[in-house]
Design an enzyme around this catalytic site. Structure first.
Site, PDB file in Angstrom:
ATOM      1  N   GLU A  54      -8.809  11.792  24.181  1.00  0.00           N
ATOM      2  CA  GLU A  54      -9.973  12.653  23.733  1.00  0.00           C
ATOM      3  C   GLU A  54     -10.781  11.639  22.686  1.00  0.00           C
ATOM      4  O   GLU A  54     -10.245  11.582  21.676  1.00  0.00           O
ATOM      5  CB  GLU A  54      -9.523  13.955  23.392  1.00  0.00           C
ATOM      6  N   LYS A 103     -15.977  19.462  28.624  1.00  0.00           N
ATOM      7  CA  LYS A 103     -14.734  20.450  28.350  1.00  0.00           C
ATOM      8  C   LYS A 103     -15.101  21.866  28.284  1.00  0.00           C
ATOM      9  O   LYS A 103     -15.991  22.600  27.804  1.00  0.00           O
ATOM     10  CB  LYS A 103     -14.477  20.211  26.752  1.00  0.00           C
ATOM     11  N   CYS A 109      -8.338  18.605  26.883  1.00  0.00           N
ATOM     12  CA  CYS A 109      -7.599  18.843  25.676  1.00  0.00           C
ATOM     13  C   CYS A 109      -7.068  20.247  25.628  1.00  0.00           C
ATOM     14  O   CYS A 109      -6.205  20.632  26.504  1.00  0.00           O
ATOM     15  CB  CYS A 109      -8.546  18.527  24.235  1.00  0.00           C
TER      16      CYS A 109
END
Length: 387
Positions: free
Chosen positions: A121, A198, A235
Site C-alpha cells: 500500500e 480502497k 489494507c
C-alpha cells in the site's frame, strides 16, 4: 534496535527448535502443510539477496492433475519495502529513491519469470496519512493513468511481460483534484487495465486516514488479465469478510491485500485474515505489508491519551500467500525489504470448491434479504426472548 526488531520472523524462532519432528508438526498446524515446497531460485537471485540484504524466497502450491483441464501455472510476486531516504527530503527525491530501490526487486521478479507482481500500500511514499498534515504529503498524489509511477512501472511490465499492481495516492484531476487510496492494475502491455479505490477507511489509533481520502467508489472489480482473474482488497478491507466475499462472487482467483500496518495494532490478526479469506472464498490471497519504522518531522497525536510522537511504530512486513485449501507460505522478514515468489496452479480454486462446497452451500439470497432488512431504520435484531 527495538524489541519488535529483534524478532526477524516467526520462522526464525521455529528453526531454533532442536526437534525436527516438532518443527514439522508446528508447520503443519501453523501453515497447513508439513513441508514448505520451496521454489528453486536462480543462483544470481540468492547472491543478490545476500549482497543487498533483501529477503527473497519462493514456494510452490500444487493442484491435482485433471483430465479435462491443463494445469494453469502462474508465478505471483509480492514486494515489501521500507522507505529509502528520510521524510525530510523533497517529495520527488523520496519517490525516486523508493522507485530505484523497488526497481531492483522488480528486475529480480522479472528475471525469475513472475507473471503478476503486487506492491504494498502506497509503496512509493512514506505512510504519512496519519500525521494529518496536508503538506508536503498531498504532493505525492498522482494520476493513476499517466502519473510518474505508472509510467515507470509500465516499462517494467513491457520488459518482463508482467502484470503489476501499483498502490498509490491518486489525484483525480477530472473530479476536483480529489484524493483516493488507489490500486492501479497495469497490463503486461504497459497499458492500465483499470483501478480500484480502497473501500474501507480506518479510524483507529494513529490511522485516521479520512483526513486525506474517503471510502472508494469502484465497488468490487475483478480484473481479467492474461494470467488469471485478480482483485485487490486494499489494507483495512481485510478486516471485513463481506469485502473479501464480493471479490470472490465477481470471479476472482487471486486477491491481493496491499497493506501498511504496525505491530502493536494488528500483528496478531495478520496471519489469520487473508488466510481465512482464501479458505472461505476458494481463491488465493496475497498479504503484502510495509516494513520499517518511519520518522516524521513533526510530532502528532492519535487521541488515545498517549504522548505526541513522530512514528507510527514498526511496520512488520511478514508478507505471505495463502491457498484456497488453507495452506500458506512462511512470511517474509519482519525487518527486511523482500520479495516473495509463489508458483501456483489456479486449478486448485475449483478443486477446493468441489471438495468443500462452500460456494455451493452459501445462502446469498438469505443473506441479501437479511442485510436489506438490517439497513432499514425500522429494523429490529432477530433476538428470541423467553416469554
Amino acid at each position: 534496535m527495538s524489541d519488535l526488531d529483534i524478532i526477524t520472523s516467526v520462522e526464525s524462532i521455529i528453526e531454533k527448535l532442536p526437534s525436527e519432528k516438532d518443527k514439522t508438526e508446528i508447520k503443519r498446524i501453523l501453515y497447513g502443510r508439513s513441508e514448505e515446497y520451496p521454489l528453486k531460485l536462480r543462483k544470481s537471485t540468492e547472491e543478490f539477496a545476500k549482497v543487498n540484504n533483501f529477503d527473497i524466497s519462493g514456494y510452490i502450491f500444487t493442484a491435482a492433475p485433471e483430465d479435462c483441464r491443463p494445469r494453469r501455472i502462474v508465478k505471483v510476486g509480492a514486494i515489501q519495502n521500507s522507505i529509502a531516504i528520510p521524510t525530510t527530503a523533497s517529495v520527488v527525491a523520496q519517490r525516486n529513491a523508493i522507485l530505484e530501490k523497488v526497481g531492483k526487486l522488480i528486475d529480480i521478479a522479472g528475471e525469475e519469470g513472475v507473471n503478476i507482481l503486487c506492491l504494498q500500500e502506497a509503496f512509493n511514499m512514506p505512510f504519512a496519512f496519519c500525521t494529518r498534515e496536508k503538506q508536503p504529503w498531498c504532493e505525492f498524489a498522482e494520476s493513476a493513468e499517466d502519473g510518474p509511477t505508472t509510467k515507470v512501472l509500465s516499462e517494467y511490465c513491457r520488459k518482463y511481460d508482467m502484470v503489476i499492481i501499483s498502490s498509490i495516492l491518486e489525484r483525480d484531476e477530472n473530479h476536483g483534484d480529489v484524493l483516493w487510496n488507489t490500486a492501479v492494475v497495469i497490463s503486461q502491455t504497459g497499458n492500465v487495465i483499470g483501478k480500484h479505490r480502497k473501500n474501507h477507511i480506518p479510524r483507529v489509533g494513529d490511522f485516521n486516514e479520512s483526513t486525506y481520502y474517503m471510502e472508494g467508489n469502484t465497488g468490487h472489480p475483478v480484473f481479467q488479465t492474461k494470467y488469471g482473474n485478480i482483485a485487490i482488497n486494499i489494507c483495512y478491507g481485510r478486516h471485513h469478510p463481506q469485502n473479501w466475499m464480493m471479490f470472490g462472487i465477481n470471479g476472482a482467483e487471486i486477491v491481493f491485500n496491499p497493506s501498511a500496518t504496525v505491530g502493536e495494532l494488528s500483528e496478531p490478526l495478520w496471519g489469520i485474515e487473508a488466510r481465512n479469506a482464501a479458505i472461505a472464498n476458494s481463491y488465493f490471497t496475497c498479504g503484502i505489508n510495509r516494513v520499517g519504522t518511519e520518522e516524521f518531522p513533526h510530532a502528532f497525536t492519535s487521541g488515545d491519551k498517549k504522548p505526541a510522537h513522530k512514528s507510527f511504530g514498526h511496520f512488520y512486513g511478514s508478507s505471505y500467500i495463502a491457498a484456497p485449501d488453507g495452506s500458506r507460505t512462511p512470511g517474509l522478514s519482519r525487518i527486511q525489504d523482500g520479495l516473495l515468489i509463489v508458483e501456483m496452479d489456479l486449478n486448485l480454486c475449483r478443486q477446493v470448491k468441489d471438495k468443500w462446497g462452500f460456494r455451493m452451500t452459501q445462502r446469498l439470497g438469505l443473506y441479501a434479504e437479511s442485510l436489506t432488512n438490517a439497513t432499514q431504520d425500522s429494523y429490529e435484531p432477530q433476538i428470541i426472548k423467553e416469554k
